[in-house]
Design a protein around this motif. Structure first.
Motif, short mmCIF file in Angstrom:
data_model
loop_
_atom_site.label_atom_id
_atom_site.label_comp_id
_atom_site.label_asym_id
_atom_site.label_seq_id
_atom_site.Cartn_x
_atom_site.Cartn_y
_atom_site.Cartn_z
N SER A 85 0.82 -1.22 0.00
CA SER A 85 0.00 0.00 0.00
C SER A 85 0.85 1.26 0.00
CB SER A 85 -0.92 0.00 1.23
OG SER A 85 -0.15 0.01 2.41
N LYS A 86 2.15 1.11 0.27
CA LYS A 86 3.07 2.25 0.29
C LYS A 86 3.99 2.24 -0.94
CE LYS A 86 2.85 1.99 5.28
NZ LYS A 86 1.62 1.18 5.17
N VAL A 87 4.61 1.08 -1.19
CA VAL A 87 5.62 1.02 -2.25
C VAL A 87 4.98 1.25 -3.63
CG1 VAL A 87 7.19 -0.56 -3.47
CG2 VAL A 87 7.27 -0.38 -0.97
N VAL A 88 3.84 0.65 -3.89
CA VAL A 88 3.27 0.75 -5.25
C VAL A 88 2.85 2.19 -5.59
CG1 VAL A 88 1.37 -0.01 -6.74
CG2 VAL A 88 2.82 -1.67 -5.57
N GLY B 238 -5.15 7.21 13.12
CA GLY B 238 -4.18 7.59 12.08
C GLY B 238 -4.40 8.94 11.45
N LEU B 239 -3.56 9.17 10.46
CA LEU B 239 -3.53 10.43 9.69
C LEU B 239 -3.33 10.06 8.24
CD1 LEU B 239 -0.94 12.98 11.16
CD2 LEU B 239 -3.41 13.28 10.95
N GLY B 240 -4.14 10.62 7.34
CA GLY B 240 -3.95 10.34 5.92
C GLY B 240 -4.74 9.11 5.49
N ARG B 241 -4.66 8.79 4.22
CA ARG B 241 -5.42 7.67 3.67
C ARG B 241 -4.55 6.84 2.73
NH1 ARG B 241 -7.98 8.86 7.27
NH2 ARG B 241 -10.21 9.36 7.43
N GLU B 242 -4.80 5.52 2.72
CA GLU B 242 -4.18 4.66 1.73
C GLU B 242 -5.28 4.22 0.76
OE1 GLU B 242 -1.94 1.63 4.07
OE2 GLU B 242 -0.20 2.91 3.71
N PHE B 243 -4.88 3.75 -0.41
CA PHE B 243 -5.79 3.23 -1.47
C PHE B 243 -6.60 4.35 -2.13
CE2 PHE B 243 -5.85 -0.39 1.76
CZ PHE B 243 -4.68 -0.90 1.27
N GLY B 244 -7.10 3.99 -3.32
CA GLY B 244 -7.88 4.95 -4.10
C GLY B 244 -6.98 6.07 -4.61
N PRO B 245 -7.55 7.00 -5.36
CA PRO B 245 -6.77 8.15 -5.83
C PRO B 245 -6.20 8.94 -4.65
CG PRO B 245 -8.95 8.11 -6.86
CD PRO B 245 -8.94 7.02 -5.85
N GLU B 246 -6.92 8.92 -3.51
CA GLU B 246 -6.44 9.63 -2.31
C GLU B 246 -5.12 9.02 -1.83
OE1 GLU B 246 -9.46 8.34 -2.76
OE2 GLU B 246 -10.95 9.93 -2.45
N GLY B 247 -5.02 7.69 -1.92
CA GLY B 247 -3.81 7.01 -1.47
C GLY B 247 -2.63 7.24 -2.40
N LEU B 248 -2.91 7.44 -3.68
CA LEU B 248 -1.84 7.76 -4.63
C LEU B 248 -1.38 9.21 -4.42
CD1 LEU B 248 -0.07 7.02 -7.04
CD2 LEU B 248 -2.01 7.42 -8.54
N ALA C 39 -10.25 0.64 -4.42
CA ALA C 39 -10.55 1.85 -5.21
C ALA C 39 -10.98 3.00 -4.30
CB ALA C 39 -11.64 1.55 -6.24
N ALA C 40 -11.23 2.70 -3.04
CA ALA C 40 -11.75 3.71 -2.10
C ALA C 40 -10.74 3.95 -0.98
CB ALA C 40 -13.07 3.22 -1.52
N PRO C 41 -10.72 5.18 -0.41
CA PRO C 41 -9.73 5.47 0.62
C PRO C 41 -9.93 4.65 1.89
CG PRO C 41 -11.31 7.29 0.40
CD PRO C 41 -11.58 6.34 -0.72
N PHE C 42 -8.82 4.33 2.54
CA PHE C 42 -8.82 3.58 3.81
C PHE C 42 -7.93 4.32 4.79
CE2 PHE C 42 -6.52 0.81 6.68
CZ PHE C 42 -7.55 0.12 7.29
N GLY C 43 -8.41 4.49 6.02
CA GLY C 43 -7.57 5.12 7.04
C GLY C 43 -8.37 5.41 8.28
N GLY C 44 -7.74 6.10 9.22
CA GLY C 44 -8.37 6.26 10.51
C GLY C 44 -8.79 7.68 10.84
#
Ligand code: NAD
Length: 484
Positions: free
Chosen positions: A163-166, A458-468, A448-453
């Protein structure tokens, strides 16, 4: 075949470590050493950051077009798809994830992440012109954020590295990954596959090590962004260092998610759902639904349904396809979970199934009994603190408003579910819960949708365009003088 390693993947090759310090990877099932790998020291981190810095400041990767980078990541995806079974076995061996879960979530899910990020990158507005508010056009570019430190935990190692490297690679960043000391082996295989895919030298570097190695990486002046998944305690420390240095920082932290059972719920469906979502990965999951909120009118029915679903789970050898619960990752984790079971008993909660001691038929390995507590008050420690083991708490509520209040009465805000036959009633609850993700009669992460807390999750989001987007800096270029 030995799983031992004697080098780090640095600057596009296999480099000798700076010291002779070794990490032992221990099977949580047999308690025996299964591999030895070098332990990263500050000198190894310095070498990795220097390689990543050089690759970012001088190398081809950030200067390639997004389409060229997409081709390399697509090649990696194909190579990864061909090795998924091997990857799943490595993770089960390292940290004890049941093979059924490893072959569902530990490895196929990271591969789906790659494919999802590839699709998002193909559509991403890397460079787009806007009309501008002053009558002159503006070019908005999304440029790579720089050198990224990626720090994953041991519980879902490939899931949290990918979720980070890609997205970092697709954005044109270079990366130093510090795998957790319990789970370095999957990262070695990943490094081999990235190398084979043709990722240029220095673009991704791997140095496994513990907390001190991670601290050195986070504070390193050559790092522009830290992407961390792990405990809230470590996240607070990392966030403080990043704040001081104004480094970009995303934090995926702990959780104490609530499953709200509405009074019209089909309890057979709910118990099956909670059985998976409550104790998946042997309960070592950040999104585990560990607080079960039951209406007072059906409280004993819910206790009975969930108690028997959890009480009948098969505990044992993670490599046995029949095992639903494996061992805890380490002796310290086994002791921690046992400690919480004792705390629950001391707090006055009722043990419905499980309790302290080893599960029947097992005399070695870091196992605990899957445990369900009833008569839990949400202020008890077992309801407030993240246990990170197969321990569920069933809490009674009076009316939907009370259920929402109890679900939100947590320092965490990562995930949650609601169980009902009325989708609209479920959606009404979902809208009121302060968490980053939520499921109605399900909890299936969609990449395809943001994931986070929210809150301390947490802070910030992984996945989806938000994660990119988290791996980019936005730059505005004013193309002409506006008309006066
Ligand atoms: P941890 O915080 O102890 O360690 C996580 C990683 O950070 C490891 O690689 C560790 O070596 C490193 N580390 C620890 N302290 C550090 C510091 N001060 N500076 C730099 N690096 C440091 O967590 P863990 O026990 O490995 O993982 C379990 C935790 O992870 C749980 O709290 C769980 O909820 C959380 N988690 C969250 C998510 C999510 O997406 N929100 C996903 C999985 C796990």
């Amino acid at each position: 075949m030995t799983l031992d390693r004697d080098s780090f993947y640095l600057d596009g090759g296999w480099a000798a470590p700076a010291s002779a310090q070794m990490l032992e990877v221990i099977s949580p099932h047999t308690e025996e050493v299964i591999a030895r790998v070098p332990e990263g020291t500050p000198a190894d981190i310095d070498a990795a950051v220097a390689a990543a810095r050089q690759a970012f400041d001088q190398g081809p990767w950030p200067r390639m077009s997004p389409a060229e980078r997409i081709d390399v990541v697509a090649a990696f995806s194909g190579l990864y798809a061909a090795r998924m079974g091997e990857m799943a076995d490595l993770i089960s061996a390292e940290m004890g994830s049941p093979t059924s879960f490893a072959n569902l979530a530990q490895v196929p899910a990271p591969w789906m992440q790659i494919e999802s990020f590839l699709a998002i990158a193909r559509e991403f507005p890397w460079e787009a012109e806007r009309p501008g508010a002053l009558g002159a056009p503006v070019l908005v570019r999304h440029e790579p954020v720089g050198v990224v430190a990626a720090i994953p935990p041991w519980n879902v190692p490939q899931f949290t590295i990918m979720s980070k490297v890609v997205p970092a690679l697709l954005a044109g960043c270079t990366v130093v990954v510090k795998p957790a000391p319990e789970t370095p082996l999957d990262a070695y295989l990943m490094a081999e596959l990235l190398d084979e895919a043709g990722v240029p030298a220095g673009v991704v570097n791997f140095v496994a090590g513990g907390r001190e190695t991670g601290e050195h990486l986070v504070a390193h002046p050559g790092i522009d962004k830290v992407a961390f998944t792990g405990s809230t305690a470590a996240g607070r420390k990392i966030g403080a260092v990043c704040g001081e240095q104004l480094k970009r920082c995303s934090l995926e932290l702990g959780g104490k998610s609530a499953a709200i059972v509405l009074d019209d719920a089909d309890l057979a469906v709910t118990a099956e759902g909670v059985k998976f979502l409550g104790v998946m990965n042997s309960g070592q999951a950040c999104v585990a639904q560990t607080r079960i909120l039951a209406p007072r009118s059906r409280y004993e029915e819910v206790v009975e349904a969930i108690g028997s679903a959890i009480g009948s789970m098969v505990v044992g050898d993670p490599m046995d396809p029949a095992s639903e619960i494996g061992p805890m990752v380490a002796r310290r984790q086994q002791e921690r979970v046992q400690g919480y079971i004792e705390i629950g008993q001391a707090e006055g909660a009722r043990v419905v199934t499980g309790g302290t001691g080893m599960p029947a038929g097992l005399d070695r390995g870091w196992y605990v009994k899957p445990t369900v507590f009833a008569d839990v008050d949400n202020r008890m420690r077992i309801a407030q603190e993240e246990i990170f083991g197969p321990v569920l708490s069933i809490i009674g509520y009076d009316g939907v408003e009370d259920a929402v209040r109890i679900a939100n009465d947590s320092e965490y805000g990562l995930a949650g579910t609601v169980w009902t036959q009325d989708k609209e009633a479920g959606l009404a609850v979902a809208r009121q819960i302060r968490t980053g993700t939520y499921g109605i009669n399900t909890y299936t992460m969609d990449f395809a949708a943001p994931f986070g807390g929210f809150k301390a999750s947490g802070l910030g989001r992984e996945f989806g365009p938000e994660g990119l987007a988290q791996y980019t800096e936005a730059k505005s270029i004013y193309l002409e003088s506006p008309p006066m």
